[in-house]
Design a protein around this motif. Structure first.
Motif, PDB file in Angstrom:
ATOM      1  N   PRO A  86       0.828  -1.206   0.000  1.00 59.53           N
ATOM      2  CA  PRO A  86       0.000   0.000   0.000  1.00 59.53           C
ATOM      3  C   PRO A  86       0.862   1.256   0.000  1.00 59.53           C
ATOM      4  N   ALA A  87       0.495   2.214  -0.837  1.00 59.72           N
ATOM      5  CA  ALA A  87       1.245   3.461  -0.956  1.00 59.72           C
ATOM      6  C   ALA A  87       0.373   4.495  -1.641  1.00 59.72           C
ATOM      7  N   SER A  88       0.778   5.743  -1.562  1.00 56.64           N
ATOM      8  CA  SER A  88       0.084   6.801  -2.289  1.00 56.64           C
ATOM      9  C   SER A  88       0.281   6.575  -3.787  1.00 56.64           C
ATOM     10  N   PRO A  89      -0.768   6.750  -4.597  1.00 54.59           N
ATOM     11  CA  PRO A  89      -0.616   6.546  -6.053  1.00 54.59           C
ATOM     12  C   PRO A  89       0.293   7.573  -6.716  1.00 54.59           C
ATOM     13  N   THR A  90       0.698   8.591  -5.991  1.00 48.46           N
ATOM     14  CA  THR A  90       1.639   9.573  -6.546  1.00 48.46           C
ATOM     15  C   THR A  90       3.055   9.373  -6.030  1.00 48.46           C
ATOM     16  N   ASP A  91       3.291   8.320  -5.273  1.00 48.53           N
ATOM     17  CA  ASP A  91       4.621   8.078  -4.705  1.00 48.53           C
ATOM     18  C   ASP A  91       5.633   7.836  -5.828  1.00 48.53           C
ATOM     19  N   PRO A  92       6.720   8.599  -5.886  1.00 44.10           N
ATOM     20  CA  PRO A  92       7.704   8.409  -6.965  1.00 44.10           C
ATOM     21  C   PRO A  92       8.469   7.107  -6.879  1.00 44.10           C
ATOM     22  N   GLY A  93       8.274   6.328  -5.819  1.00 49.15           N
ATOM     23  CA  GLY A  93       8.931   5.036  -5.710  1.00 49.15           C
ATOM     24  C   GLY A  93       8.135   3.892  -6.305  1.00 49.15           C
ATOM     25  N   LEU A  94       6.989   4.181  -6.927  1.00 48.43           N
ATOM     26  CA  LEU A  94       6.202   3.126  -7.553  1.00 48.43           C
ATOM     27  C   LEU A  94       6.772   2.772  -8.925  1.00 48.43           C
ATOM     28  N   ALA A  95       6.268   1.683  -9.494  1.00 48.25           N
ATOM     29  CA  ALA A  95       6.772   1.176 -10.772  1.00 48.25           C
ATOM     30  C   ALA A  95       6.458   2.153 -11.909  1.00 48.25           C
ATOM     31  N   TYR A 198       7.744   8.012 -23.777  1.00 48.85           N
ATOM     32  CA  TYR A 198       7.553   8.703 -22.506  1.00 48.85           C
ATOM     33  C   TYR A 198       7.655   7.689 -21.375  1.00 48.85           C
ATOM     34  N   TYR A 199       7.865   8.181 -20.155  1.00 46.30           N
ATOM     35  CA  TYR A 199       7.704   7.297 -19.003  1.00 46.30           C
ATOM     36  C   TYR A 199       6.718   7.921 -18.032  1.00 46.30           C
ATOM     37  N   LYS A 200       6.016   7.054 -17.329  1.00 46.22           N
ATOM     38  CA  LYS A 200       5.039   7.511 -16.351  1.00 46.22           C
ATOM     39  C   LYS A 200       4.861   6.427 -15.288  1.00 46.22           C
ATOM     40  N   LEU A 201       4.253   6.793 -14.176  1.00 46.80           N
ATOM     41  CA  LEU A 201       3.940   5.802 -13.148  1.00 46.80           C
ATOM     42  C   LEU A 201       3.014   4.746 -13.741  1.00 46.80           C
ATOM     43  N   ASN A 202       3.340   3.497 -13.497  1.00 48.38           N
ATOM     44  CA  ASN A 202       2.592   2.376 -14.047  1.00 48.38           C
ATOM     45  C   ASN A 202       1.225   2.215 -13.377  1.00 48.38           C
ATOM     46  N   GLN A 219      -6.619   1.136   2.772  1.00 40.99           N
ATOM     47  CA  GLN A 219      -7.891   0.796   2.152  1.00 40.99           C
ATOM     48  C   GLN A 219      -7.820   0.827   0.627  1.00 40.99           C
ATOM     49  N   ASN A 220      -6.669   1.205   0.092  1.00 46.24           N
ATOM     50  CA  ASN A 220      -6.546   1.433  -1.349  1.00 46.24           C
ATOM     51  C   ASN A 220      -5.723   0.363  -2.054  1.00 46.24           C
ATOM     52  N   GLY A 221      -5.670  -0.833  -1.492  1.00 40.70           N
ATOM     53  CA  GLY A 221      -4.930  -1.910  -2.136  1.00 40.70           C
ATOM     54  C   GLY A 221      -3.437  -1.677  -2.104  1.00 40.70           C
ATOM     55  N   SER A 222      -2.720  -2.330  -3.005  1.00 41.15           N
ATOM     56  CA  SER A 222      -1.265  -2.226  -3.063  1.00 41.15           C
ATOM     57  C   SER A 222      -0.830  -1.940  -4.497  1.00 41.15           C
ATOM     58  N   PHE A 223       0.246  -1.161  -4.629  1.00 42.51           N
ATOM     59  CA  PHE A 223       0.808  -0.829  -5.933  1.00 42.51           C
ATOM     60  C   PHE A 223       2.183  -1.467  -6.092  1.00 42.51           C
ATOM     61  N   ALA A 224       2.484  -1.919  -7.298  1.00 38.22           N
ATOM     62  CA  ALA A 224       3.823  -2.431  -7.583  1.00 38.22           C
ATOM     63  C   ALA A 224       4.831  -1.298  -7.426  1.00 38.22           C
ATOM     64  N   VAL A 225       5.987  -1.610  -6.873  1.00 39.83           N
ATOM     65  CA  VAL A 225       7.019  -0.600  -6.662  1.00 39.83           C
ATOM     66  C   VAL A 225       8.084  -0.683  -7.754  1.00 39.83           C
ATOM     67  N   ASP A 226       8.863   0.386  -7.859  1.00 35.79           N
ATOM     68  CA  ASP A 226       9.963   0.444  -8.826  1.00 35.79           C
ATOM     69  C   ASP A 226      11.039  -0.543  -8.399  1.00 35.79           C
ATOM     70  N   HIS A 227      11.270  -1.565  -9.216  1.00 34.30           N
ATOM     71  CA  HIS A 227      12.258  -2.601  -8.892  1.00 34.30           C
ATOM     72  C   HIS A 227      13.660  -2.243  -9.372  1.00 34.30           C
ATOM     73  N   ALA A 233      12.606   0.284  -3.388  1.00 34.79           N
ATOM     74  CA  ALA A 233      12.858  -0.588  -2.238  1.00 34.79           C
ATOM     75  C   ALA A 233      12.431   0.090  -0.943  1.00 34.79           C
ATOM     76  N   LYS A 234      12.659   1.403  -0.872  1.00 33.59           N
ATOM     77  CA  LYS A 234      12.343   2.136   0.364  1.00 33.59           C
ATOM     78  C   LYS A 234      10.840   2.226   0.590  1.00 33.59           C
ATOM     79  N   VAL A 235      10.044   2.285  -0.483  1.00 35.57           N
ATOM     80  CA  VAL A 235       8.592   2.265  -0.319  1.00 35.57           C
ATOM     81  C   VAL A 235       8.179   0.997   0.430  1.00 35.57           C
ATOM     82  N   THR A 236       8.758  -0.129   0.027  1.00 37.82           N
ATOM     83  CA  THR A 236       8.437  -1.404   0.670  1.00 37.82           C
ATOM     84  C   THR A 236       8.948  -1.464   2.094  1.00 37.82           C
TER      85      THR A 236
END
Length: 296
Positions: A86-95, A198-202, A219-227, A233-236
């Motif tokens: 789980p993370a904010s959908p705007t977190d720059p550490g997401l995939a 282009y690149y963008k958050l997945n 309550q907002n599920g989980s998002f894949a993080v940038d591997h 890694a820090k998001v996780t």
């Protein structure tokens, strides 16, 4: 573990039963209906979702039962396959995903306007190339959902281009995204392609939300993080520290834990990307990968 609605005592009893027949350890994987891909939640994931107090309590019970049974335990670092939390959908550490658009132009004509797909994401590059052949090809549907069963293949236009003709136009794109380029009529190519990457958050999910109107990240599920970055890694690890390792879980895991692992890298993506990829590639190989984005 289907989800955290399972009674902790039942999980503990199962683990003790496993130990009684000679097992050396267990892998604890919070499945959550494969992140919701194989069915909607049958319980309230607002209450029983990954990282909730209910999940923490059941994990502690599993660890305690493993300790009492002399077992080691491996812990999946997130729901489904562990590819995110789980993370904010705007977190720059997401995939991130590399996305693209293109337009073909006949020889002797001019491309004049916004680059294809302008605004899709952060611009990587704009390139052009001579098209040698064009055809329709069938590709397997690799989406990790039911569509791969009902529609196992899809058609896509493919182009064979001249490698020597590939030209990076990125520096000629104006700040408003406009580009003007005239293609000569004297080349052997009858058609040219203008390709923008282009690149963008997945925003690929490891688990769907537990509520239609989530009030917080749990309550907002989980998002894949940038591997491919330390930020991913820090998001996780930040989430595990705050929501999973409390209430005595950390101490128990230190005693009998083995690995915190990701089951498999199950992230649907057009092309995997990370914001520092372009600069890192240039540093390692002394040329810009952006020029060849259309080949990726």
């Amino acid at each position: 573990l289907p989800d955290a609605s399972v009674p902790p005592a039942a999980v503990a009893a199962d683990i003790k039963s496993i130990g009684s027949i000679g097992a050396g350890g267990v892998e604890f994987l919070p499945f959550y209906n494969y992140g919701g891909r194989v069915g909607a939640p049958v319980t309230d994931w607002v209450t029983y979702g990954y990282g909730t107090p209910a999940y923490n309590a059941i994990l502690k019970a599993a660890l305690q039962a493993s300790k009492e049974s002399g077992l080691r335990i491996d812990l999946c670092m997130g729901p489904q396959s562990g590819q995110g939390v789980p993370a904010s959908p705007t977190d720059p550490g997401l995939a991130y995903d590399m996305v693209f658009d293109y337009k073909t132009v006949q020889a002797g004509e001019t491309f004049d306007g916004k680059v294809p797909g302008y605004g899709l994401g952060q611009l990587i590059s704009v390139t052009q190339a001579d098209v040698l052949t064009e055809s329709i090809a069938e590709f397997p549907n690799v989406k990790l959902d039911a569509s791969a069963i009902t529609n196992p293949f899809y058609n896509r236009t493919t182009f064979k281009v001249s490698e020597r003709s590939i030209t990076d136009l990125t520096k000629t794109v104006k700040p408003d995204g406009s580009l003007s380029i005239e293609f000569p009529a004297t080349t052997s190519a009858k058609k040219h392609i203008v390709f923008a990457a282009y690149y963008k958050l997945n925003l690929e999910r490891a688990a769907i939300p537990g509520s239609g109107t989530p009030q917080n990240i749990l309550q907002n599920g989980s998002f894949a993080v940038d591997h491919f970055s330390a930020g991913g890694a820090k998001v996780t690890t930040d989430f595990l520290e705050k929501y999973v390792m409390g209430n005595g879980v950390r101490d128990l895991f230190k005693q009998i834990g083995n690995y915190i692992w990701e089951d498999s890298l199950e992230i649907y993506s057009t092309v995997f990307w990370t914001p520092k990829l372009q600069a890192t590639f240039r540093k390692l190989h002394s040329y810009d990968i952006g020029k060849y984005a259309m080949l990726l």
